[in-house]
Design an enzyme around this catalytic site. Structure first.
Site, PDB file in Angstrom:
ATOM      1  N   LYS A   1      49.816  43.840  87.667  1.00 32.98           N
ATOM      2  CA  LYS A   1      49.360  42.692  88.306  1.00 32.98           C
ATOM      3  C   LYS A   1      48.246  42.299  88.007  1.00 32.98           C
ATOM      4  CE  LYS A   1      51.569  41.899  92.113  1.00 32.98           C
ATOM      5  NZ  LYS A   1      52.247  41.481  93.445  1.00 32.98           N
TER       6      LYS A   1
ATOM      7  N   ARG B   1      47.648  43.006  97.662  1.00 28.10           N
ATOM      8  CA  ARG B   1      48.630  43.263  97.044  1.00 28.10           C
ATOM      9  C   ARG B   1      48.749  44.507  96.089  1.00 28.10           C
ATOM     10  NH1 ARG B   1      51.682  38.360  96.402  1.00 28.10           N
ATOM     11  NH2 ARG B   1      50.873  36.596  97.463  1.00 28.10           N
TER      12      ARG B   1
ATOM     13  N   GLY C   1      59.129  45.985  95.064  1.00 28.84           N
ATOM     14  CA  GLY C   1      59.536  46.112  96.486  1.00 28.84           C
ATOM     15  C   GLY C   1      59.076  47.506  96.672  1.00 28.84           C
TER      16      GLY C   1
ATOM     17  N   MET D   1      56.090  49.153  96.995  1.00 30.35           N
ATOM     18  CA  MET D   1      55.019  49.478  97.577  1.00 30.35           C
ATOM     19  C   MET D   1      54.413  48.258  98.450  1.00 30.35           C
ATOM     20  SD  MET D   1      52.840  51.575  94.851  1.00 30.35           S
ATOM     21  CE  MET D   1      53.155  50.212  93.629  1.00 30.35           C
TER      22      MET D   1
ATOM     23  N   ARG E   1      54.277  38.613  84.363  1.00 34.62           N
ATOM     24  CA  ARG E   1      54.155  39.806  83.834  1.00 34.62           C
ATOM     25  C   ARG E   1      55.493  39.696  82.635  1.00 34.62           C
ATOM     26  NH1 ARG E   1      56.960  42.564  88.905  1.00 34.62           N
ATOM     27  NH2 ARG E   1      58.863  41.414  88.834  1.00 34.62           N
TER      28      ARG E   1
ATOM     29  N   HIS F   1      65.401  41.553  95.717  1.00 33.46           N
ATOM     30  CA  HIS F   1      64.976  42.848  95.550  1.00 33.46           C
ATOM     31  C   HIS F   1      66.265  43.711  95.017  1.00 33.46           C
ATOM     32  CE1 HIS F   1      65.331  46.770  97.069  1.00 33.46           C
ATOM     33  NE2 HIS F   1      64.446  47.120  96.671  1.00 33.46           N
TER      34      HIS F   1
ATOM     35  N   SER G   1      69.991  75.197  62.382  1.00 33.20           N
ATOM     36  CA  SER G   1      70.401  73.932  63.121  1.00 33.20           C
ATOM     37  C   SER G   1      70.126  74.653  64.562  1.00 33.20           C
ATOM     38  CB  SER G   1      71.770  73.662  63.061  1.00 33.20           C
ATOM     39  OG  SER G   1      72.245  72.482  64.087  1.00 33.20           O
TER      40      SER G   1
ATOM     41  N   CYS H   1      71.775  70.383  66.832  1.00 33.84           N
ATOM     42  CA  CYS H   1      73.174  69.905  67.116  1.00 33.84           C
ATOM     43  C   CYS H   1      73.247  70.127  68.643  1.00 33.84           C
ATOM     44  CB  CYS H   1      74.029  70.713  66.504  1.00 33.84           C
ATOM     45  SG  CYS H   1      74.009  72.520  66.637  1.00 33.84           S
TER      46      CYS H   1
ATOM     47  N   TYR I   1      67.533  66.263  60.501  1.00 33.02           N
ATOM     48  CA  TYR I   1      68.625  65.306  61.045  1.00 33.02           C
ATOM     49  C   TYR I   1      68.974  65.674  62.536  1.00 33.02           C
ATOM     50  CZ  TYR I   1      71.832  69.267  60.476  1.00 33.02           C
ATOM     51  OH  TYR I   1      72.454  70.646  60.444  1.00 33.02           O
TER      52      TYR I   1
HETATM   53  C1  PEP Z   1      73.851  74.931  71.401  1.00 30.57           C
HETATM   54  O1  PEP Z   1      73.867  75.791  72.070  1.00 30.57           O
HETATM   55  O2  PEP Z   1      72.901  73.841  71.698  1.00 30.57           O
HETATM   56  C2  PEP Z   1      75.136  74.553  70.837  1.00 30.57           C
HETATM   57  C3  PEP Z   1      74.997  73.512  69.992  1.00 30.57           C
HETATM   58  O3  PEP Z   1      76.274  75.343  70.736  1.00 30.57           O
HETATM   59  P1  PEP Z   1      76.862  75.479  72.049  1.00 30.57           P
HETATM   60  O4  PEP Z   1      76.783  74.183  72.851  1.00 30.57           O
HETATM   61  O5  PEP Z   1      78.354  75.392  71.646  1.00 30.57           O
HETATM   62  O6  PEP Z   1      76.798  76.720  72.588  1.00 30.57           O
END
Ligand code: PEP
Ligand code: MG
Length: 902
Positions: free
Chosen positions: A29, A98, A107, A109, A343, A459, A786, A854, A874
């Protein structure tokens, strides 16, 4: 200025000294008031006390040295500028105090208006307003009420009650029917309430009022609701709030005065136009609290064309200046327009995408900036379904579509009941006349919020939009009776526990449960809506921004899928391969019996028979998936079942066996199974015989899977298709485990693929901390890593994945030990460090080592940024999160100086 010269820390800034980029120091503000002041817009003069002063106060419990003197100096110059003195009995200056943190917390604070009024200056104020006694006494009673409630914790209901009593004595519901004498009487009543609760008289010394109000704003940073809001919105707890002291201007001086809120575009849909609410003869808090119903801003054109035109001009100017949707609070005092706040405005997810697209078209921003201004959480929200309506469903009421989405649930009337029922797993709709900030808990717990009063800017609306929660406000056909736990509408009585459905886009309210239909954004991702050929502005903008994100991102996005159907959907959503195909899921259902045979096998022969029966089934599974992915990489993880998920529960089996024995039935098979289950029972199955350990213990199990993968790939290739399998070994902690599996796998692959041209990579999950710490060694035997961040978090923290979130995470969140579950968003300091080490040491040992993730974190927006920064190749996530990961990977790759998208 004096402060700087004397080398003392500067805690107070005049509006003319700041600018919009100083939000850390001056709060949102204050920074924007300074920016508007410097743009030459009509901002009432004032100054800002910095967040640093607040932080110093909150750490030490007292105002930092020098603050009082700096406030005094700035107050004097404000008095000079206004030609009025605080507390002057003849011609007083009044100020508002304010709050204003870096991130807006609507709302949450405190604000105190009319500071500087006392028994003497109220007379001067009346004279100043041309003898408007009513106005002066109304201002004074508002000060005592706000000051009492926010500074001295006097229960607000006591003031409300006294006001109601005077109104009913006069036989009216309307505040405006009270005359100066009534209000003078009310001031007396308020003073008594104040004295009763605080043990002292209402402070008459204006500077004391000011200091106490400033302190109350500082303290409100740590009010319970503010803490809760920050946690919900992931706002850091240590920022503190700035305090703005602003010369008062009055919207309640008569019909030629008023106050309002405006948006430069519709914050609900993003459409261009004039959006806002106006309330004549009122002060700002009347609008925000939803106490009186406002009129659409357009009506101001009839009431005061000059101010209206000036306001539109300012709005256009602000939008051009900020290059974004702005929201504005303004007051008109006797025909003179004053800007009280601006804002970059909060907006719905849909509006965020639509506006970003429009601003690119208008040449105000480029596509990088457009990408920066939207986020994965918004995209995820747009992938929610909406109501499917036909003639059977007739709305019983229509309010304001304050925060879009569709929600059905049981009606509750209090925040506490909402929390209670939600904890039992019920979907609830919180119904209130109007919400106040104390309802925050209930709003978080509810699926939707329905109020009978208030507008788009009240609000309930602002908070719900910020949370992405469906909200209909101002449905004034509803007669809400909170004590009786019911509302009536058009002859229907709806009691607590009855189901209603609310549509936060149209504002419509339905009785009963209305079925839902999918979002158009999902239809677009599914390929059912052509983005080049639709008049849906949202779909066009999503397409454009996603295309830019895809071009910008360095991270590839794969999916976790173990069926052909999931794989196909994920591809439509943009997945560039499978990062995790969990094969243990393929051993459930009617194949469970084969698995039991495998586990119970007596001797090699029985085991080999069971494996031989599983081989063609597995091969068919992989063929289906390879075909769907058509040449994109597919990481197949060898079986990783925590055994407790596979074997029948011990207790149940024991009971079955005992019952069957009692009946004299033949239970030899069940007894053998029971004995095996007993033998294999583990106290900590998550840390037991799973992953690579199982593969090393049960001969032939991994070999069968490797053969099935290789044969499936060859079959697909022989059919003219493409297959790029990557075999992944789970739960490896030591390179020797991997080497053993690898040696056998290489032998089988060589035998199966022959001259088919199929290439199979072999890699490992990094999900045991020891693997991360010995990644240099492990990389010698792995073509890819992974990161299994689920297990890495489990074992990194020592938190059982199965137990802790329900058991005690609430307490950890409450204590701020972490701001979000580390199973949801990666713990960058600890688990993240393991990932960094493994990535660096793995790549040092094997340049070009392919790195992915993963675990569940692969689709979490913040985590995606971390994986980008660490240099992974990835992320892999569930199909529905693929678009979110694509968008965030794009956002992570661009650098921009633009505003924070929060
Ligand atoms: C993990 O452990 O992050 C994984 C992908 O394997 P899971 O969840 O199957 O144990
Ligand atoms: Mg795992």
């Amino acid at each position: 200025m004096e402060a700087q010269e004397s080398g003392e820390h500067k805690y107070v800034y005049d509006f003319a000294e700041g600018n919009k980029d100083l939000k850390d120091l001056l709060g949102g503000k204050g920074a924007n008031l300074a920016e508007m002041t410097n743009l030459g817009l009509p901002v009432p003069p004032g100054f800002t006390i910095t967040t640093e002063a607040c932080k110093a106060y909150l750490t030490t419990g007292r105002e930092p040295d020098g603050l009082a003197a700096q406030i005094e100096a700035h107050l004097e110059s404000l008095e000079r500028e206004m030609g009025r003195r605080l507390g002057d009995p003849d011609d007083p200056l009044l100020v508002s105090v304010r709050s204003g943190a870096k991130f807006s917390m609507p709302g949450m604070m405190e604000t105190v208006l009319n500071v500087g009024l006392n028994d003497h200056s109220v007379v001067g104020l009346s004279a100043q307003s041309g003898g408007n006694d009513r106005f002066a006494w109304d201002s004074y009673r508002r000060l005592i009420q706000m000051f009492g409630k926010t500074v001295c914790e006097v229960p607000g209901e006591e003031f409300e009650h006294a006001l109601d009593e005077i109104k009913s004595a006069k036989g009216t519901h309307n505040d405006l029917d009270l005359n100066a004498d009534d209000l003078r009487g009310l001031v007396d009543a308020y003073k008594k309430i104040f004295a009763k609760h605080t043990g002292r008289e209402f402070p008459q010394e204006p500077r004391e009022q000011l200091d106490l109000a400033i302190r109350a704003v500082f303290d409100s940073w740590n009010a319970e609701r503010a803490i809760l809001y920050r946690r919900q919105e992931r706002i850091p707890a240590d920022l503190g709030t700035a305090v703005n002291v602003v010369a008062m201007v009055f919207g309640n001086l008569g019909p030629d005065s008023g106050t309002g809120v405006a948006f430069t575009r519709d914050p609900g849909s993003g459409a261009q136009g004039i959006y806002g609410d106006y309330l004549a003869n009122a002060q700002g808090e009347d609008v925000v609290a939803g106490i009186r119903n406002t009129v659409p801003l357009q009506e101001l054109e009839q009431l005061d064309k000059t101010s209206y035109d000036q306001l539109l001009g300012i709005m256009a100017r602000l939008e051009g200046h900020y290059k974004d949707l702005c929201d504005i609070e303004f007051t008109i005092e006797r025909g003179k327009l004053w800007m009280l706040q601006t804002r970059v405005g909060k907006r719905t997810a849909a509006a965020a995408f639509v506006i970003a697209g429009q601003l690119v078209d208008e040449g105000l921003i480029d596509l990088d900036e457009a990408l920066h201004r939207v986020n994965g959480a918004q995209l995820a929200q747009l992938m929610f379904p909406r109501f499917q309506l036909d003639h059977e469903f007739e709305a019983v009421a229509k309010g304001i579509g304050a925060s879009p989405g569709a929600a059905s649930g049981k009606v509750v009337f209090t925040s506490a009941r909402a929390v209670e029922l939600a904890a039992e797993g019920e979907a609830v709709i919180l119904v209130r006349r109007e919400t106040n900030p104390d309802d925050l808990n209930g709003m978080i717990a509810a699926k939707g919020i329905l109020t009978s009063r208030g507008g788009k800017t009240s609000h309930a609306a602002v908070v719900a939009r910020g949370m992405g929660k469906t909200c209909v406000s101002g449905a004034d056909e509803l007669d809400v009776n909170v004590p009786a736990k019911r509302f009536t509408v058009g002859g229907h009585v709806v009691n607590e526990g009855d189901v209603v459905s609310i549509d936060g886009t149209t504002g419509k309210v339905y009785l009963g449960e209305v079925p839902v239909m999918p979002s158009e954004v999902v239809q677009y991702f599914e390929g059912e809506l052509d983005p080049e050929n639709t008049d849906d502005a949202l779909v066009r903008s999503v397409h454009r921004i996603m295309t830019h994100a895809d071009a910008a991102r360095r991270l590839r996005v794969r999916t976790n899928a173990d069926t052909g159907t999931d794989a196909a959907r994920a591809r439509r959503f943009g997945a560039e391969g499978i990062g995790l195909c969990r094969t243990e899921h393929m051993f459930l259902g009617d194949r469970r019996e084969l698995v039991e045979r495998l586990i119970l096998a007596h001797g090699d022969r029985e085991r080999e028979d069971a494996l031989a029966a599983l081989l063609p089934l597995q091969r068919a599974d992989f063929i289906e998936i390879f075909r769907e992915m058509d040449g994109l990489p597919v990481t197949v993880r060898l079986i990783d079942p925590p055994l407790h998920e596979f074997l029948p529960p011990l207790e149940q089996l024991a009971v079955n066996v005992a019952v069957a024995q009692e009946r004299g039935e033949d239970v030899a098979k069940e007894e053998a199974l029971l004995a095996a289950v007993r033998r294999m029972h583990e106290e900590n199955p998550m840390l037991g015989l799973r992953g690579v350990r199982l593969g090393l213990v049960i001969p032939g199990l991994f070999a069968m899977q490797v053969r099935a993968i290789a044969e499936a790939a060859v079959a697909v290739v022989r059919d003219g298709g493409k297959a790029c399998p990557e075999i992944m070994v789970p739960l490896v902690g030591a390179v020797q485990e991997l080497e053993t599996v690898r040696a056998e796998a290489e032998r089988i692959i060589a035998e199966v693929v022959g001259d088919s041209g199929v290439e199979v990579l072999i890699g490992t999950m990094i999900e045991v901390p020891r693997a991360a710490l010995t990644a240099g060694q492990i990389a010698e035997a792995a073509e890819f890593f992974s990161f299994g961040t689920n297990d890495l978090t489990q074992m990194g923290w020592g938190f059982s994945r199965d137990d802790v979130e329900g058991a005690f995470f609430w307490r950890y969140l409450e204590l701020g030990i972490f701001g979000i579950s580390p199973f949801e968003s990666i713990d960058t300091d600890g688990v993240g460090r393991l990932i960094r080490i493994a990535a660096e040491e793995g790549r040092a040992a094997r340049p070009g080592l392919k790195l992915g993730v993963c675990g569940e974190h692969g689709g979490d927006p913040d985590s995606v940024h971390f994986f980008h920064e660490v240099g992974l190749d990835y992320v892999s996530c569930s199909p529905f999160r693929v678009p979110v990961a694509r968008l965030e990977a794009g956002r992570a790759a661009i650098t921009t100086t633009g505003s924070d998208s929060r």
